[in-house]
Structure formats: C-alpha cells, structure tokens
Design an enzyme around this catalytic site. Structure first.
Site, PDB file in Angstrom:
ATOM      1  N   ASP A 270       1.946   4.391   2.570  1.00 23.51           N
ATOM      2  CA  ASP A 270       0.951   5.195   1.854  1.00 23.51           C
ATOM      3  C   ASP A 270       1.639   6.229   0.951  1.00 23.51           C
ATOM      4  O   ASP A 270       1.647   6.066  -0.263  1.00 23.51           O
ATOM      5  CB  ASP A 270      -0.001   5.875   2.850  1.00 23.51           C
ATOM      6  N   ASP A 271       2.151   7.297   1.537  1.00 26.32           N
ATOM      7  CA  ASP A 271       2.741   8.416   0.775  1.00 26.32           C
ATOM      8  C   ASP A 271       3.992   8.909   1.493  1.00 26.32           C
ATOM      9  O   ASP A 271       4.008  10.027   2.041  1.00 26.32           O
ATOM     10  CB  ASP A 271       1.715   9.553   0.690  1.00 26.32           C
TER      11      ASP A 271
ATOM     12  N   HIS B 298       0.857  -1.195   0.000  1.00 28.00           N
ATOM     13  CA  HIS B 298       0.000   0.000   0.000  1.00 28.00           C
ATOM     14  C   HIS B 298       0.886   1.236   0.000  1.00 28.00           C
ATOM     15  O   HIS B 298       1.244   1.773   1.051  1.00 28.00           O
ATOM     16  CB  HIS B 298      -0.954  -0.009   1.201  1.00 28.00           C
TER      17      HIS B 298
ATOM     18  N   GLU C 146     -11.008   4.349   5.875  1.00 27.46           N
ATOM     19  CA  GLU C 146     -10.041   5.392   6.233  1.00 27.46           C
ATOM     20  C   GLU C 146     -10.875   6.606   6.649  1.00 27.46           C
ATOM     21  O   GLU C 146     -11.137   6.794   7.830  1.00 27.46           O
ATOM     22  CB  GLU C 146      -9.122   5.713   5.041  1.00 27.46           C
TER      23      GLU C 146
ATOM     24  N   HIS D 177       1.502   4.732  -2.750  1.00 25.56           N
ATOM     25  CA  HIS D 177       1.094   5.429  -3.981  1.00 25.56           C
ATOM     26  C   HIS D 177       2.331   6.011  -4.652  1.00 25.56           C
ATOM     27  O   HIS D 177       3.083   6.754  -3.994  1.00 25.56           O
ATOM     28  CB  HIS D 177       0.129   6.568  -3.655  1.00 25.56           C
TER      29      HIS D 177
ATOM     30  N   HIS E  68      -9.357   1.114  -1.334  1.00 28.47           N
ATOM     31  CA  HIS E  68      -9.269   1.993  -0.165  1.00 28.47           C
ATOM     32  C   HIS E  68     -10.638   2.036   0.514  1.00 28.47           C
ATOM     33  O   HIS E  68     -11.651   2.314  -0.138  1.00 28.47           O
ATOM     34  CB  HIS E  68      -8.913   3.419  -0.597  1.00 28.47           C
TER      35      HIS E  68
HETATM   36  N1  ADE Z   1      -4.200   8.782  -2.477  1.00 24.51           N
HETATM   37  C1  ADE Z   1      -2.986   8.962  -1.955  1.00 24.51           C
HETATM   38  N2  ADE Z   1      -3.018   8.807  -0.617  1.00 24.51           N
HETATM   39  C2  ADE Z   1      -4.291   8.506  -0.298  1.00 24.51           C
HETATM   40  C3  ADE Z   1      -4.970   8.219   0.907  1.00 24.51           C
HETATM   41  N3  ADE Z   1      -4.334   8.204   2.097  1.00 24.51           N
HETATM   42  N4  ADE Z   1      -6.292   7.981   0.861  1.00 24.51           N
HETATM   43  C4  ADE Z   1      -6.941   7.994  -0.296  1.00 24.51           C
HETATM   44  N5  ADE Z   1      -6.358   8.246  -1.465  1.00 24.51           N
HETATM   45  C5  ADE Z   1      -5.043   8.500  -1.466  1.00 24.51           C
HETATM   46 ZN    ZN Z   2      -3.510   4.908   0.231  1.00 23.96          ZN
END
Ligand code: ADE
Ligand code: ZN
Length: 367
Positions: A306-307, A25, A228, A27, A225
């Site tokens: 995630d990011d 997970h 969240e 991006h 997703h």
């Molecule tokens: N795209 C990138 N990060 C995300 C996240 N945490 N939730 C939903 N879409 C995303």
């Molecule tokens: Zn994500």
C-alpha cells in the site's frame, strides 16, 4: 493450508526477496523515502510540518494537518487514521514541482521495487495529491513515465501506472479525466483506479459507473479500492457498477459468503495489505486480520504494501511478518508470488517471463 511451523521453517526476508514477483497494490505517493522527502523540501524551501526524524510517525499516528489546504482527506468516525494519512500524502506530493523531480520519484520507486525482488509493478498514482500539477495531470504522467523508462533501461523493475480518481471527486470531473485518458493515451497508463476514504464519502459506485464503463470500453484495466473503510457493499459496487478486475484491499468481503463466491466465480483478486490495515486502524492487530480466512476460502489474494515508506515497511518485511504470523511456509509465499504475477496488468510477454522465472526458482509447491 500451511501446517504449524517450527522456528527453523520461518521464511526470512532474503528468501522473499529472491522470489520473482509483482506488486499490484502500492501507491507512488506512499513510497517516498525520508531522504528523498527531505531533499524535495529543501529544494523547494518548504518547512517541514514536524521534526524530520519523526515525519512518518506524524503521518501514521497523528491527525495530520498541513499548513496548506488539503484535498485528499475528509474525516469519518473509525477511519481517522486513513483521513489524516491522506492529508499527509497531499502535503508530501505537493513538494514535487518539476518534471525532473517527478521523474526522480518514479525512478526511485522502480529501484525500491527491485530491491524487494519485484520484477513488475502496477503503481497507483492519484494526481489529486500532487497539487502543483492541477490542470497538468497528463504532464505529470509523462514525467513519471520518463522516470520509469529510465529505470527500465537500467534493468530495474518494469512499472505501469494505474491512474486513480479520488473517491470524493465529482461524476463530471471523473468522466472528464477518463475522456482525456482515452483521447491522449498517456504512456504507461494501463488502468483506471479509485482510492481515498470510503467512510468519508459513502457509496460512490453509481457516481463513477460511466467513467469506469468508458475506461473499460477503451481497453483500460480497472482496479478499485473497496472493503477497506467500507464493508462488503463497497466490494459489491466495485464488481456490479465499476467492472473491477481487481479489488484493492477488499478484506471486509470476508463478512459476506455470497460475495466470496462471487469473487471466486469472477476470478477477481484482492490486493491485500495487512500492515496498512493494522497501522491505519482497520484491524486492531495482525492476528485479527482476515488474510488466512480469505486464503482458506479460496479467493485469489495478493500480498502488498500500500504505502510502505510512511508505514515504515518494505514488501519483504510485510511478507515475512505475514508468514510468521499466520504460519505460511515458503511454498505458500510462492503461491502469493504466482498470484501477484497473474493478477498484474503486465503484458503477456512480461507475465510469461515471470511465470518461468518463478517456476525456475523452484519454491512453488508441486500441484
Ligand atoms: N491512498 C493511499 N493509501 C490509501 C489507502 N490505504 N486507502 C485509500 N486510499 C489510499
Ligand atoms: Zn491502497
């Protein structure tokens, strides 16, 4: 469950890097290093939306507004952090304009993963953020696949793509996208995903049901997703309507014991990203995060970033903070590594190689 740890037991980042593992997970949009972002902006003659040194702080702490119109955000009470963050991703990915630039971003991702000891990664790519590629999404996929090929040839992390729909897209658009994917089978695209802000759109399971059904029947894997900025209902929809094999986040499943049972019965894992949840405001702090309760309940959990770039982190840092916060020891971290391999959409050869590498590493607790 982990026992209480003394300081000497702490798992450090070096030990975590040494664990053979996958990440499932993450991006691609959330992995541009600051230097790469600045280089892209300079190459394209694009002005920065704020001071270079604090760009990522703007992305995660302010209600980001780019000068150009965005596609990704939307707003919703309680998820202001996420919607502003998605607008930042639109701005940033808008800087990738040529196939060479896309391949460079892909190659850099594989190198980043390798430096964290990630041997295989499914990476989520949502082309709606890459606004210069509208109508040429499969050309973008091809350019990215070229970067991942080059990385693989150089011995870096093996990467496949989970092609992501944006939650606010229309039913018709989503079905067109999947028909195209099925007809043209772009290299390295192994899965269909949906991401974006659940709070801003409300429930979207019904809207994407046929798109995911088509993907499933054509052999594309599914990751969704949910749970969240939505509650457990988002996770139920992912299972009941979208044939999800993995849930990205899914942390709010902890609020519904029947849902926990269903996840276990179906062998569906949660791609949990604690730092992202805390930074983007889903939970107020690490100590409030339900990760240990999910583990205790017996759900298969993977631990992801995630990011990581705009969140100012790395996989080894997030794993180390997780271990320290919740008292997880090295064998428990090796369980997370094992689960990441099992949950991944890697082919059987890669999976069995990684299982052997992890077993040879010796950190796995005896059964
Ligand atoms: N795209 C990138 N990060 C995300 C996240 N945490 N939730 C939903 N879409 C995303
Ligand atoms: Zn994500």
């Amino acid at each position: 469950m982990p026992h209480h740890l003394t300081r000497a037991d702490r798992v450090d980042e070096q030990q975590i890097r040494a664990l053979p593992k996958a990440e499932v997970h993450v991006h691609l949009e959330g992995t541009f290093a600051l230097i790469d972002l600045l280089t892209l902006a300079r190459e394209n003659g694009v002005a920065l939306p704020g001071p270079a040194a604090t760009l990522f702080d703007i992305a995660t702490h302010d209600e980001f507004e780019a000068p150009e119109v965005s596609t990704g955000g939307g707003s919703g009470a309680g998820s202001a952090g996420l919607s502003g963050f998605l607008r930042f991703l639109d701005w940033q990915c808008g800087l990738v304009r040529t196939a060479d630039q896309a391949a460079r971003v892909a190659y850099a991702f594989a190198a980043r993963q390798s430096s964290s000891g990630v041997r295989y990664s499914d990476v989520i790519v949502n082309p709606t953020h890459w606004n210069r590629w509208v109508g040429r999404e499969l050309a973008l996929m091809d350019a990215l696949a070229g970067g991942f090929d080059a990385a693989s040839q150089d011995g870096l992390c093996e990467v496949n793509i989970a092609y992501s729909l944006l939650r606010s897209q229309s039913r018709a658009h989503a079905e067109d996208v999947v028909r195209d994917l099925v007809a043209r089978a772009p290299r390295r695209v192994v899965a269909l995903s949906v991401d974006g802000d659940e709070k801003a759109t409300g429930r979207t399971g019904e809207k994407f049901r046929d798109a995911f059904a088509l993907a499933a029947s054509a052999g594309l894997r599914r990751t969704v997703h949910a749970g969240e900025s939505s509650g457990p209902e988002g996770v139920w929809d992912a299972l009941d309507l979208l044939q999800a094999e993995r849930i990205d986040h899914g942390v709010r499943a902890i609020e519904d014991p029947a849902l926990i049972e269903r996840l276990i019965a179906d062998g569906v894992s949660l791609g949990v990203c604690p730092r992202s949840n805390v930074t983007l405001g889903i939970y107020p702090d690490w100590a409030s995060h339900p990760l240990p309760r999910l583990v205790e309940a017996g759900v298969a959990v993977t631990l992801n970033t995630d990011d990581p770039a705009p969140l100012g982190s790395s996989l080894e840092s997030d794993w180390a903070v997780t271990a320290a916060t919740f008292g997880f020891d090295l064998p428990q971290m090796a369980v997370f590594a094992a689960q990441s391999i099992e949950a991944s959409f890697a082919d059987d050869d890669i999976k069995s190689r990684l299982r052997h590498e992890l077993a040879a590493h010796g950190a796995v607790a005896p059964a």
